[in-house]
Every structure is written in C-alpha cells, then in structure tokens.
Design a protein around this motif. Structure first.
Motif, PDB file in Angstrom:
ATOM      1  N   ALA A  83       0.695  -1.175  -0.086  1.00 35.29           N
ATOM      2  CA  ALA A  83      -0.060  -0.257   0.174  1.00 35.29           C
ATOM      3  C   ALA A  83       0.859   1.088   0.165  1.00 35.29           C
ATOM      4  CB  ALA A  83      -0.917  -0.041   1.305  1.00 35.29           C
ATOM      5  N   PHE A  84       1.991   1.183   0.608  1.00 38.30           N
ATOM      6  CA  PHE A  84       2.815   2.261   0.532  1.00 38.30           C
ATOM      7  C   PHE A  84       3.575   2.687  -0.707  1.00 38.30           C
ATOM      8  CE2 PHE A  84       6.920   4.217   1.454  1.00 38.30           C
ATOM      9  CZ  PHE A  84       6.640   5.355   2.177  1.00 38.30           C
ATOM     10  N   ILE A  85       3.856   1.604  -1.243  1.00 36.73           N
ATOM     11  CA  ILE A  85       4.672   1.692  -2.612  1.00 36.73           C
ATOM     12  C   ILE A  85       3.864   2.223  -3.611  1.00 36.73           C
ATOM     13  CG2 ILE A  85       5.439   0.244  -4.514  1.00 36.73           C
ATOM     14  CD1 ILE A  85       6.869  -1.400  -2.433  1.00 36.73           C
ATOM     15  N   GLY A  86       2.383   1.621  -3.423  1.00 38.40           N
ATOM     16  CA  GLY A  86       1.116   2.135  -4.361  1.00 38.40           C
ATOM     17  C   GLY A  86       0.879   3.774  -4.093  1.00 38.40           C
ATOM     18  N   ALA A  87       0.970   4.160  -2.903  1.00 35.28           N
ATOM     19  CA  ALA A  87       0.612   5.323  -2.565  1.00 35.28           C
ATOM     20  C   ALA A  87       1.564   6.309  -2.941  1.00 35.28           C
ATOM     21  CB  ALA A  87       0.433   5.604  -1.091  1.00 35.28           C
ATOM     22  N   VAL A  88       2.959   6.103  -3.005  1.00 36.50           N
ATOM     23  CA  VAL A  88       4.160   6.843  -3.330  1.00 36.50           C
ATOM     24  C   VAL A  88       4.202   6.912  -4.956  1.00 36.50           C
ATOM     25  CG1 VAL A  88       6.858   6.962  -3.584  1.00 36.50           C
ATOM     26  CG2 VAL A  88       5.715   6.361  -1.354  1.00 36.50           C
ATOM     27  N   LEU A  89       3.743   5.775  -5.801  1.00 32.18           N
ATOM     28  CA  LEU A  89       3.542   5.825  -7.255  1.00 32.18           C
ATOM     29  C   LEU A  89       2.566   6.369  -7.640  1.00 32.18           C
ATOM     30  CD1 LEU A  89       4.804   4.353  -9.536  1.00 32.18           C
ATOM     31  CD2 LEU A  89       3.195   2.768  -9.312  1.00 32.18           C
ATOM     32  N   ALA A  90       1.390   6.511  -6.961  1.00 27.97           N
ATOM     33  CA  ALA A  90       0.476   7.504  -7.258  1.00 27.97           C
ATOM     34  C   ALA A  90       0.930   8.910  -7.105  1.00 27.97           C
ATOM     35  CB  ALA A  90      -0.820   7.070  -6.344  1.00 27.97           C
ATOM     36  N   LEU A  91       1.637   9.337  -6.013  1.00 27.78           N
ATOM     37  CA  LEU A  91       1.958  10.741  -5.956  1.00 27.78           C
ATOM     38  C   LEU A  91       3.010  11.028  -6.860  1.00 27.78           C
ATOM     39  CD1 LEU A  91       2.274  10.934  -2.017  1.00 27.78           C
ATOM     40  CD2 LEU A  91       0.669  12.180  -3.326  1.00 27.78           C
ATOM     41  N   VAL A  92       3.670  10.232  -7.250  1.00 26.78           N
ATOM     42  CA  VAL A  92       4.964  10.409  -8.226  1.00 26.78           C
ATOM     43  C   VAL A  92       4.234  10.709  -9.713  1.00 26.78           C
ATOM     44  CG1 VAL A  92       6.777   9.563  -9.608  1.00 26.78           C
ATOM     45  CG2 VAL A  92       7.028   9.452  -7.070  1.00 26.78           C
ATOM     46  N   LEU A  93       3.181   9.887  -9.801  1.00 23.39           N
ATOM     47  CA  LEU A  93       2.679  10.149 -11.196  1.00 23.39           C
ATOM     48  C   LEU A  93       1.829  11.383 -11.074  1.00 23.39           C
ATOM     49  CD1 LEU A  93       1.587   6.229 -12.064  1.00 23.39           C
ATOM     50  CD2 LEU A  93       3.076   7.658 -13.038  1.00 23.39           C
ATOM     51  N   THR A  94       1.162  11.968 -10.072  1.00 24.82           N
ATOM     52  CA  THR A  94       0.371  12.924 -10.137  1.00 24.82           C
ATOM     53  C   THR A  94       1.199  14.200 -10.098  1.00 24.82           C
ATOM     54  OG1 THR A  94      -1.023  11.785  -8.494  1.00 24.82           O
ATOM     55  CG2 THR A  94      -1.212  14.075  -8.537  1.00 24.82           C
ATOM     56  N   VAL A  95       2.484  13.951  -9.650  1.00 23.86           N
ATOM     57  CA  VAL A  95       3.542  15.332  -9.907  1.00 23.86           C
ATOM     58  C   VAL A  95       3.945  15.318 -11.459  1.00 23.86           C
ATOM     59  CG1 VAL A  95       5.940  15.864  -9.202  1.00 23.86           C
ATOM     60  CG2 VAL A  95       4.416  15.299  -7.596  1.00 23.86           C
ATOM     61  N   ILE A  96       4.049  14.158 -11.834  1.00 23.76           N
ATOM     62  CA  ILE A  96       4.777  14.050 -13.263  1.00 23.76           C
ATOM     63  C   ILE A  96       3.640  14.657 -14.207  1.00 23.76           C
ATOM     64  CG2 ILE A  96       5.207  12.621 -15.242  1.00 23.76           C
ATOM     65  CD1 ILE A  96       6.615  10.893 -13.298  1.00 23.76           C
ATOM     66  N   GLN A  97       2.230  14.208 -13.959  1.00 25.91           N
ATOM     67  CA  GLN A  97       1.238  14.637 -14.764  1.00 25.91           C
ATOM     68  C   GLN A  97       0.957  16.156 -14.574  1.00 25.91           C
ATOM     69  OE1 GLN A  97      -2.748  12.958 -13.676  1.00 25.91           O
ATOM     70  NE2 GLN A  97      -3.637  13.379 -15.546  1.00 25.91           N
ATOM     71  N   THR A  98       1.013  16.730 -13.343  1.00 24.03           N
ATOM     72  CA  THR A  98       1.030  18.297 -13.116  1.00 24.03           C
ATOM     73  C   THR A  98       1.983  18.977 -13.706  1.00 24.03           C
ATOM     74  OG1 THR A  98      -0.149  17.587 -11.018  1.00 24.03           O
ATOM     75  CG2 THR A  98       0.669  19.951 -11.329  1.00 24.03           C
ATOM     76  N   LEU A  99       2.998  18.627 -13.438  1.00 28.63           N
ATOM     77  CA  LEU A  99       4.215  18.971 -14.487  1.00 28.63           C
ATOM     78  C   LEU A  99       4.316  19.176 -15.815  1.00 28.63           C
ATOM     79  CD1 LEU A  99       7.295  17.965 -12.346  1.00 28.63           C
ATOM     80  CD2 LEU A  99       6.417  20.298 -12.382  1.00 28.63           C
ATOM     81  N   ALA A 100       3.663  18.111 -16.720  1.00 28.80           N
ATOM     82  CA  ALA A 100       3.604  18.009 -18.102  1.00 28.80           C
ATOM     83  C   ALA A 100       2.383  18.887 -18.405  1.00 28.80           C
ATOM     84  CB  ALA A 100       3.186  16.606 -18.049  1.00 28.80           C
ATOM     85  N   LEU A 101       1.416  19.321 -17.594  1.00 25.22           N
ATOM     86  CA  LEU A 101       0.297  20.047 -17.665  1.00 25.22           C
ATOM     87  C   LEU A 101       0.665  21.675 -17.895  1.00 25.22           C
ATOM     88  CD1 LEU A 101      -2.620  20.552 -18.183  1.00 25.22           C
ATOM     89  CD2 LEU A 101      -3.090  20.876 -15.589  1.00 25.22           C
ATOM     90  N   PHE A 102       1.827  21.787 -17.015  1.00 26.47           N
ATOM     91  CA  PHE A 102       1.998  23.140 -17.016  1.00 26.47           C
ATOM     92  C   PHE A 102       3.420  23.550 -18.126  1.00 26.47           C
ATOM     93  CE2 PHE A 102      -0.018  23.353 -12.881  1.00 26.47           C
ATOM     94  CZ  PHE A 102      -0.714  24.399 -13.239  1.00 26.47           C
ATOM     95  N   LYS A 103       3.839  22.622 -18.725  1.00 27.40           N
ATOM     96  CA  LYS A 103       4.807  22.844 -19.464  1.00 27.40           C
ATOM     97  C   LYS A 103       4.282  23.033 -20.734  1.00 27.40           C
ATOM     98  CE  LYS A 103       8.769  20.062 -21.466  1.00 27.40           C
ATOM     99  NZ  LYS A 103       9.696  18.577 -21.526  1.00 27.40           N
ATOM    100  N   PRO A 104       4.698  24.188 -21.504  1.00 26.15           N
ATOM    101  CA  PRO A 104       4.449  24.418 -22.609  1.00 26.15           C
ATOM    102  C   PRO A 104       4.869  23.466 -23.787  1.00 26.15           C
ATOM    103  CG  PRO A 104       6.246  25.891 -22.008  1.00 26.15           C
ATOM    104  CD  PRO A 104       6.298  25.038 -20.937  1.00 26.15           C
ATOM    105  N   SER A 105       3.860  23.376 -24.724  1.00 25.15           N
ATOM    106  CA  SER A 105       4.235  22.687 -25.956  1.00 25.15           C
ATOM    107  C   SER A 105       5.134  22.976 -27.186  1.00 25.15           C
ATOM    108  CB  SER A 105       2.770  21.954 -26.420  1.00 25.15           C
ATOM    109  OG  SER A 105       2.149  23.171 -27.100  1.00 25.15           O
ATOM    110  N   LYS A 106       5.918  22.421 -27.768  1.00 27.05           N
ATOM    111  CA  LYS A 106       6.623  22.908 -28.756  1.00 27.05           C
ATOM    112  C   LYS A 106       6.075  22.939 -30.329  1.00 27.05           C
ATOM    113  CE  LYS A 106      10.675  21.418 -26.233  1.00 27.05           C
ATOM    114  NZ  LYS A 106      12.151  20.631 -26.400  1.00 27.05           N
ATOM    115  N   SER A 107       4.611  23.070 -30.347  1.00 30.30           N
ATOM    116  CA  SER A 107       4.072  22.882 -31.634  1.00 30.30           C
ATOM    117  C   SER A 107       3.762  24.266 -32.238  1.00 30.30           C
ATOM    118  CB  SER A 107       2.818  22.223 -31.592  1.00 30.30           C
ATOM    119  OG  SER A 107       2.070  22.619 -30.758  1.00 30.30           O
TER     120      SER A 107
END
Length: 107
Positions: A83-107
């Motif tokens: 459960a701890f590993i799953g919670a840490v993985l969920a937090l890491v993926l949430t941070v990655i998704q949030t950072l990807a949302l604010f990163k400007p696209s190169k198109s």
C-alpha cells in the motif's frame, strides 16, 4: 558468556534468539555449566570495553530506535508495504502529470 547467563531463563532467552544451542538437556544444566566454568576465572573488567561501548552506542542511537519503531508499527505486514509503494507511485505520477500540464508544448 557468564556475565549473560545466571539462570535457566537467560539460557532460554539466548536459545530463542538463536545465539546459543543447547545439547545438554535442560536450560538449568547449561546455566550451571557456565556458572561453574567461570568460578575460577579472573575477570578483566575492561577486556571487552570497546565491544560494550559499541553495543551501548548502537542501542542509544535515537534515530535507529525511532526508525525501528516506525517500521515495526507501520510496516508489520506485506500488505502495508504494498500500500505504501502504491501511494508513493500515485503521488509521483500525479506530480509528473501536473508538471506535464504546465510545460509549454513545442508545436
């Protein structure tokens, strides 16, 4: 060893931790054996001073005590570890998704 063994209960404790093996029969016989062997020995109080100091230092380390208590309390079962590993993985993926949302696209 004589300083550790005085009674049959001491032998039982050492056997339960795997420190001592008893092939004599009873725990009382082992305790008597160690007490008889040490009767004629001249003890040197500082013979194992460095070892005793190392053991005392290890057991008085607050960080190790707190870490051991925390691990024993919160990770006593494999399910809590998963459960701890799953919670840490969920937090890491949430941070990655949030950072990807604010990163400007190169198109």
């Amino acid at each position: 060893m004589d300083s550790l063994i005085d009674h049959a209960e001491d032998v039982k404790e050492l056997r339960s931790k795997g420190i001592l093996l008893n092939f004599l029969g009873s725990d009382q016989q082992v305790a008597d054996l160690f007490n008889e062997i040490a009767d004629n020995l001249v003890s040197h109080p500082y013979a194992y001073a460095a070892v005793k100091d190392g053991i005392e230092k290890h057991y008085k380390n607050r960080l190790k005590i707190w870490l051991a208590e925390w691990l024993h309390t919160h990770f006593s079962s494999p399910w809590t570890v998963l459960a701890f590993i799953g919670a840490v993985l969920a937090l890491v993926l949430t941070v990655i998704q949030t950072l990807a949302l604010f990163k400007p696209s190169k198109s």
